[in-house]
Scaffold this motif. Structure first.
Motif, PDB file in Angstrom:
ATOM      1  N   GLU A 267       2.364 -10.819   6.425  1.00 46.50           N
ATOM      2  CA  GLU A 267       1.229 -10.942   5.513  1.00 46.50           C
ATOM      3  C   GLU A 267       1.715 -11.455   4.160  1.00 46.50           C
ATOM      4  OE1 GLU A 267      -1.617 -10.622   6.629  1.00 46.50           O
ATOM      5  OE2 GLU A 267      -1.480  -9.316   8.379  1.00 46.50           O
ATOM      6  N   ASN A 268       1.109 -12.551   3.705  1.00 48.19           N
ATOM      7  CA  ASN A 268       1.503 -13.107   2.403  1.00 48.19           C
ATOM      8  C   ASN A 268       1.276 -12.127   1.252  1.00 48.19           C
ATOM      9  OD1 ASN A 268       2.313 -15.520   3.500  1.00 48.19           O
ATOM     10  ND2 ASN A 268       0.350 -16.537   3.194  1.00 48.19           N
ATOM     11  N   ILE A 269       0.392 -11.168   1.476  1.00 50.18           N
ATOM     12  CA  ILE A 269       0.111 -10.179   0.436  1.00 50.18           C
ATOM     13  C   ILE A 269       1.354  -9.349   0.121  1.00 50.18           C
ATOM     14  CG2 ILE A 269      -0.682  -8.413   2.042  1.00 50.18           C
ATOM     15  CD1 ILE A 269      -2.755  -7.603   0.022  1.00 50.18           C
ATOM     16  N   TRP A 270       2.271  -9.237   1.091  1.00 43.33           N
ATOM     17  CA  TRP A 270       3.511  -8.487   0.845  1.00 43.33           C
ATOM     18  C   TRP A 270       4.340  -9.143  -0.258  1.00 43.33           C
ATOM     19  CZ3 TRP A 270       4.786  -8.141   6.770  1.00 43.33           C
ATOM     20  CH2 TRP A 270       3.976  -7.164   7.347  1.00 43.33           C
ATOM     21  N   LEU A 271       4.186 -10.453  -0.422  1.00 46.03           N
ATOM     22  CA  LEU A 271       4.957 -11.155  -1.447  1.00 46.03           C
ATOM     23  C   LEU A 271       4.520 -10.778  -2.854  1.00 46.03           C
ATOM     24  CD1 LEU A 271       5.053 -14.700   0.203  1.00 46.03           C
ATOM     25  CD2 LEU A 271       6.781 -12.909   0.299  1.00 46.03           C
ATOM     26  N   GLU A 314       5.012   2.961   5.206  1.00 45.43           N
ATOM     27  CA  GLU A 314       5.449   4.067   4.344  1.00 45.43           C
ATOM     28  C   GLU A 314       5.205   3.813   2.857  1.00 45.43           C
ATOM     29  OE1 GLU A 314       9.522   4.671   5.263  1.00 45.43           O
ATOM     30  OE2 GLU A 314       9.131   5.499   7.279  1.00 45.43           O
ATOM     31  N   HIS A 315       5.275   2.543   2.423  1.00 44.23           N
ATOM     32  CA  HIS A 315       5.247   2.279   0.993  1.00 44.23           C
ATOM     33  C   HIS A 315       4.095   1.382   0.552  1.00 44.23           C
ATOM     34  CE1 HIS A 315       9.179   4.182   0.549  1.00 44.23           C
ATOM     35  NE2 HIS A 315       9.587   3.468   1.592  1.00 44.23           N
ATOM     36  N   PHE A 316       3.796   0.345   1.340  1.00 44.35           N
ATOM     37  CA  PHE A 316       2.784  -0.593   0.874  1.00 44.35           C
ATOM     38  C   PHE A 316       1.383  -0.020   1.032  1.00 44.35           C
ATOM     39  CE2 PHE A 316       0.308  -4.519   0.785  1.00 44.35           C
ATOM     40  CZ  PHE A 316       0.899  -5.159  -0.302  1.00 44.35           C
ATOM     41  N   SER A 317       1.161   0.710   2.096  1.00 46.03           N
ATOM     42  CA  SER A 317      -0.108   1.395   2.400  1.00 46.03           C
ATOM     43  C   SER A 317      -1.253   0.409   2.643  1.00 46.03           C
ATOM     44  CB  SER A 317      -0.485   2.393   1.312  1.00 46.03           C
ATOM     45  OG  SER A 317      -0.924   1.743   0.143  1.00 46.03           O
ATOM     46  N   ASP A 318      -2.385   0.955   2.986  1.00 44.22           N
ATOM     47  CA  ASP A 318      -3.572   0.179   3.318  1.00 44.22           C
ATOM     48  C   ASP A 318      -4.358  -0.120   2.042  1.00 44.22           C
ATOM     49  OD1 ASP A 318      -6.084  -0.730   4.184  1.00 44.22           O
ATOM     50  OD2 ASP A 318      -5.888   0.342   6.067  1.00 44.22           O
ATOM     51  N   ILE A 319      -4.505  -1.417   1.685  1.00 47.74           N
ATOM     52  CA  ILE A 319      -5.202  -1.755   0.444  1.00 47.74           C
ATOM     53  C   ILE A 319      -6.672  -1.366   0.500  1.00 47.74           C
ATOM     54  CG2 ILE A 319      -3.639  -3.630  -0.179  1.00 47.74           C
ATOM     55  CD1 ILE A 319      -5.741  -5.586   0.905  1.00 47.74           C
ATOM     56  N   PHE A 320      -7.245  -1.312   1.692  1.00 49.69           N
ATOM     57  CA  PHE A 320      -8.664  -0.970   1.793  1.00 49.69           C
ATOM     58  C   PHE A 320      -8.875   0.530   1.535  1.00 49.69           C
ATOM     59  CE2 PHE A 320      -7.832  -4.583   4.647  1.00 49.69           C
ATOM     60  CZ  PHE A 320      -8.592  -5.544   3.997  1.00 49.69           C
ATOM     61  N   ASP A 321      -7.960   1.364   2.061  1.00 49.74           N
ATOM     62  CA  ASP A 321      -8.034   2.794   1.732  1.00 49.74           C
ATOM     63  C   ASP A 321      -7.780   3.014   0.247  1.00 49.74           C
ATOM     64  OD1 ASP A 321      -8.577   3.398   4.327  1.00 49.74           O
ATOM     65  OD2 ASP A 321      -6.521   3.950   4.860  1.00 49.74           O
ATOM     66  N   LYS A 322      -6.809   2.259  -0.298  1.00 51.91           N
ATOM     67  CA  LYS A 322      -6.481   2.395  -1.710  1.00 51.91           C
ATOM     68  C   LYS A 322      -7.681   2.007  -2.578  1.00 51.91           C
ATOM     69  CE  LYS A 322      -1.764   1.943  -3.096  1.00 51.91           C
ATOM     70  NZ  LYS A 322      -0.623   1.039  -3.285  1.00 51.91           N
ATOM     71  N   LYS A 323      -8.346   0.948  -2.183  1.00 48.21           N
ATOM     72  CA  LYS A 323      -9.523   0.482  -2.929  1.00 48.21           C
ATOM     73  C   LYS A 323     -10.609   1.555  -2.929  1.00 48.21           C
ATOM     74  CE  LYS A 323     -13.207  -2.976  -2.533  1.00 48.21           C
ATOM     75  NZ  LYS A 323     -13.714  -4.105  -1.719  1.00 48.21           N
ATOM     76  N   SER A 359      -6.174  -5.197  -9.548  1.00 49.47           N
ATOM     77  CA  SER A 359      -4.993  -5.587  -8.773  1.00 49.47           C
ATOM     78  C   SER A 359      -5.278  -5.527  -7.277  1.00 49.47           C
ATOM     79  CB  SER A 359      -3.820  -4.672  -9.124  1.00 49.47           C
ATOM     80  OG  SER A 359      -2.711  -4.942  -8.307  1.00 49.47           O
ATOM     81  N   ILE A 360      -5.975  -4.485  -6.831  1.00 54.81           N
ATOM     82  CA  ILE A 360      -6.295  -4.341  -5.409  1.00 54.81           C
ATOM     83  C   ILE A 360      -7.271  -5.423  -4.960  1.00 54.81           C
ATOM     84  CG2 ILE A 360      -7.420  -2.849  -3.719  1.00 54.81           C
ATOM     85  CD1 ILE A 360      -6.291  -0.464  -5.321  1.00 54.81           C
ATOM     86  N   LEU A 361      -8.269  -5.742  -5.813  1.00 54.22           N
ATOM     87  CA  LEU A 361      -9.223  -6.797  -5.462  1.00 54.22           C
ATOM     88  C   LEU A 361      -8.523  -8.144  -5.310  1.00 54.22           C
ATOM     89  CD1 LEU A 361     -12.322  -5.980  -7.722  1.00 54.22           C
ATOM     90  CD2 LEU A 361     -12.053  -5.572  -5.271  1.00 54.22           C
ATOM     91  N   ALA A 362      -7.547  -8.404  -6.187  1.00 57.85           N
ATOM     92  CA  ALA A 362      -6.792  -9.652  -6.085  1.00 57.85           C
ATOM     93  C   ALA A 362      -5.994  -9.693  -4.776  1.00 57.85           C
ATOM     94  CB  ALA A 362      -5.860  -9.794  -7.282  1.00 57.85           C
ATOM     95  N   LYS A 363      -5.377  -8.558  -4.413  1.00 56.13           N
ATOM     96  CA  LYS A 363      -4.626  -8.495  -3.165  1.00 56.13           C
ATOM     97  C   LYS A 363      -5.548  -8.652  -1.958  1.00 56.13           C
ATOM     98  CE  LYS A 363      -0.862  -5.566  -4.889  1.00 56.13           C
ATOM     99  NZ  LYS A 363      -0.216  -4.230  -4.807  1.00 56.13           N
ATOM    100  N   GLU A 364      -6.723  -8.049  -2.051  1.00 53.62           N
ATOM    101  CA  GLU A 364      -7.680  -8.144  -0.943  1.00 53.62           C
ATOM    102  C   GLU A 364      -8.106  -9.596  -0.727  1.00 53.62           C
ATOM    103  OE1 GLU A 364     -11.895  -6.085   0.438  1.00 53.62           O
ATOM    104  OE2 GLU A 364     -11.467  -6.354  -1.689  1.00 53.62           O
ATOM    105  N   GLU A 365      -8.393 -10.302  -1.824  1.00 56.24           N
ATOM    106  CA  GLU A 365      -8.785 -11.698  -1.706  1.00 56.24           C
ATOM    107  C   GLU A 365      -7.639 -12.529  -1.138  1.00 56.24           C
ATOM    108  OE1 GLU A 365     -10.875 -15.166  -4.464  1.00 56.24           O
ATOM    109  OE2 GLU A 365      -9.778 -13.542  -5.411  1.00 56.24           O
ATOM    110  N   PHE A 366      -6.414 -12.238  -1.580  1.00 49.57           N
ATOM    111  CA  PHE A 366      -5.223 -12.934  -1.078  1.00 49.57           C
ATOM    112  C   PHE A 366      -5.053 -12.693   0.414  1.00 49.57           C
ATOM    113  CE2 PHE A 366      -0.619 -13.829  -0.899  1.00 49.57           C
ATOM    114  CZ  PHE A 366      -0.577 -14.991  -1.663  1.00 49.57           C
ATOM    115  N   PHE A 367      -5.324 -11.464   0.852  1.00 51.02           N
ATOM    116  CA  PHE A 367      -5.212 -11.083   2.256  1.00 51.02           C
ATOM    117  C   PHE A 367      -6.175 -11.886   3.123  1.00 51.02           C
ATOM    118  CE2 PHE A 367      -6.892  -8.390   5.693  1.00 51.02           C
ATOM    119  CZ  PHE A 367      -5.738  -8.091   6.391  1.00 51.02           C
TER     120      PHE A 367
END
Length: 519
Positions: A267-271, A314-323, A359-367
């Motif tokens: 996933e490019n979002i990892w970058l 373990e570390h990056f987690s789910d951006i949708f749960d985080k949102k 920050s999460i919205l930007a990652k979500e759009e990138f995803f």
């Protein structure tokens, strides 16, 4: 003009859909004649749609009510005709759905549909497009203004009396290009996506022979609204059942099947993570692999895959749960501000939560940008809903719902489809069988040799690192994944080629260049 003769019988294998819901749209060109009313009732019994959109009923209020009385348990609502033209109707099964009429006029009518047996909830629009371009534009703007106020997913189906491309028309005079551009512009401005037909092309035919024959695709379904929380697949098709010059079209809504196996995808979002490059260096250099250089590269990528999967869990987690968590916390802060007023603690907490949310919205759009494969839109312009809808429509296009097997019959069972595909390619790859029965040696020998030794030397020369980097830079970062699950963006990392001491020799250049050819 009505087609002469009997209606076509259902082809073998056709019948009521096994999906969650079937919607049928049909320009019947008049329901005044008893035989046409019987034909509609036969269509209801043959295909068992839960919802039917009819155009050009040519019935007044009294005639529409009389026809409704002949439908048994089904209910009907509609708009009356003007003289011997127009007229719309919606028929539904009250045992399966609730229909609440919304806006209705001469060219379109709408209603909110709620399924009684599941959580499917949407708005339906039954459309009949006018003939004149100015009238079409007026009706299109009416629908655009109406749909802009909706919060649910909306399906628009019917006879639009317009085509999008020249290949959607066969015979007759050339299509008015400006009319098609106006149609496409309305679709784009409204945020609609067409649900493409799985087979066949034309929905209208003048049923004449030779050079007089004209066929067009004038009937279709569109969807608009956010499909993020819409866990259903959509499939449109043309039904071989008509005595009108229009064929009925159907929309099947089916529950989305969970994949049995989820392959790895980088996933490019990892970058976007600050530590990912250092982690890649650590994982790569820490992998001890013996063998040839290409063997080392392939197996180190496998080790990186396992490390990425564990790190993501373990570390990056789910951006949708985080949102969702951040939005809950923001709501709590807002309630405290409304009750007690703003203080420094709440101010700082809200500021941090708002920054996290952005920050999460930007990652979500990138995803969703990566998954949509759209290259003409950039992230940062709040295109998340468009990217997600593009992903859903791409999945619909890529979904194999039926195949034609060697004996000419169609197969729709997913298990049989999978077996037929495996058997077909096994036959090709594990035997000398050729689909065209060509003598390849003779074919190759018949091709004249035009290359000299110098040409062969150039073509057989090893790739240089500069050539690999130049090729990679010209490729889209979101190009299709390779079998290893890594997209082009992973190999475009400067860290991969320069900073972190990866094997930059000829072997890595060969591997990356060879793999890039197939992306």
């Amino acid at each position: 003009m009505e087609r002469q003769g009997q209606a076509e019988e259902l082809t073998e294998g056709e019948g009521p859909s096994q999906g969650l819901m079937k919607i049928v749209s049909w320009n019947v060109r008049g329901l005044n004649a008893p035989n046409k009313q019987r034909l509609v009732k036969r269509c209801l019994s043959s295909f068992s749609p839960k919802l039917v959109l009819l155009q050009e009923t040519k019935l007044g209020d009294a005639e529409l009510a009389s026809f409704g009385n002949r439908l048994g348990f089904r209910k009907i609502t509609g708009t009356p005709s003007i003289g011997a033209s127009r007229g719309l109707a919606i028929i539904w099964d009250p045992h399966s759905i609730l229909l609440s009429p919304l806006v209705s006029n001469l060219n379109w009518m709408s209603g909110r549909v709620t399924c009684l047996k599941n959580n499917l909830d949407f708005v339906i629009v039954n459309m009949y497009g006018p003939i004149l371009n100015d009238d079409k534009k007026r009706v299109w703007e009416e629908i655009k203004n109406f749909t802009s106020t909706l919060s649910q997913v909306c399906f628009i189906g019917g006879d639009f009396n317009a085509i999008l491309h020249q290949h959607e028309k066969q015979g007759g005079s050339s299509n008015n290009a400006w009319a098609s551009l106006d149609f496409a512009d309305w679709i784009h401005r409204s945020g609609m996506l067409e649900i493409n037909m799985v087979k066949d092309a034309f929905t209208w035919n003048n049923w004449r022979l030779g050079f007089s024959n004209i066929a067009e695709k004038m009937d279709r379904f569109f969807v608009l609204g956010s499909l993020i929380n819409f866990p259903f697949t959509l499939e449109a098709s043309i039904l071989p059942f008509s005595r009108s010059d229009h064929f009925p079209i159907s929309l099947d809504i089916q529950r989305e099947a969970s994949p049995k196996r989820c392959p790895f995808k980088f996933e490019n979002i990892w970058l976007k993570d600050d530590h990912i490059l250092e982690l890649l260096k650590e994982w790569w250099n820490g992998a001890m692999v013996l063998g040839s250089e290409n063997f080392k590269v392939v197996n180190k990528l496998k080790i990186i895959k396992k490390s990425l999967i564990q790190w993501n869990r373990e570390h990056f987690s789910d951006i949708f749960d985080k949102k969702a968590q951040v939005e809950v916390e923001l709501a709590k802060v807002n309630k405290q501000v409304m009750r007690y007023g703003m203080d420094e603690t709440l101010f700082l907490k809200e500021k941090k939560l708002m920054a996290d949310h952005e920050s999460i919205l930007a990652k979500e759009e990138f995803f969703w940008k990566q998954k949509s494969r759209e290259t003409w839109l950039e992230v940062g312009d709040k295109n998340t809903k468009f990217f997600h809808n593009s992903v859903r429509m791409r999945r619909v296009r890529n979904h194999i719902s039926r195949i034609k097997v060697s004996n000419g019959s169609e197969v729709v069972n997913p298990i049989i489809i999978a077996k037929e595909v495996v058997d077909f390619f096994s036959l090709i790859l594990n035997s000398d069988w050729s689909p065209h029965n060509l003598d390849q040696d003779m074919f190759i020998k018949s091709i004249p040799r035009l290359l000299n030794k110098e040409h062969f030397d150039v073509l057989n020369a090893k790739f240089s690192l500069a050539e690999v980097e130049a090729a990679l830079k010209q490729m889209s970062p979101d190009n299709s994944l390779g079998l290893d699950g890594f997209p082009t963006s992973f190999f475009q990392l400067k860290a991969l080629l320069v900073r972190f001491g990866f094997e930059i020799g000829t072997h890595l250049a060969e591997f990356v260049a060879f793999r890039a050819i197939f992306l």
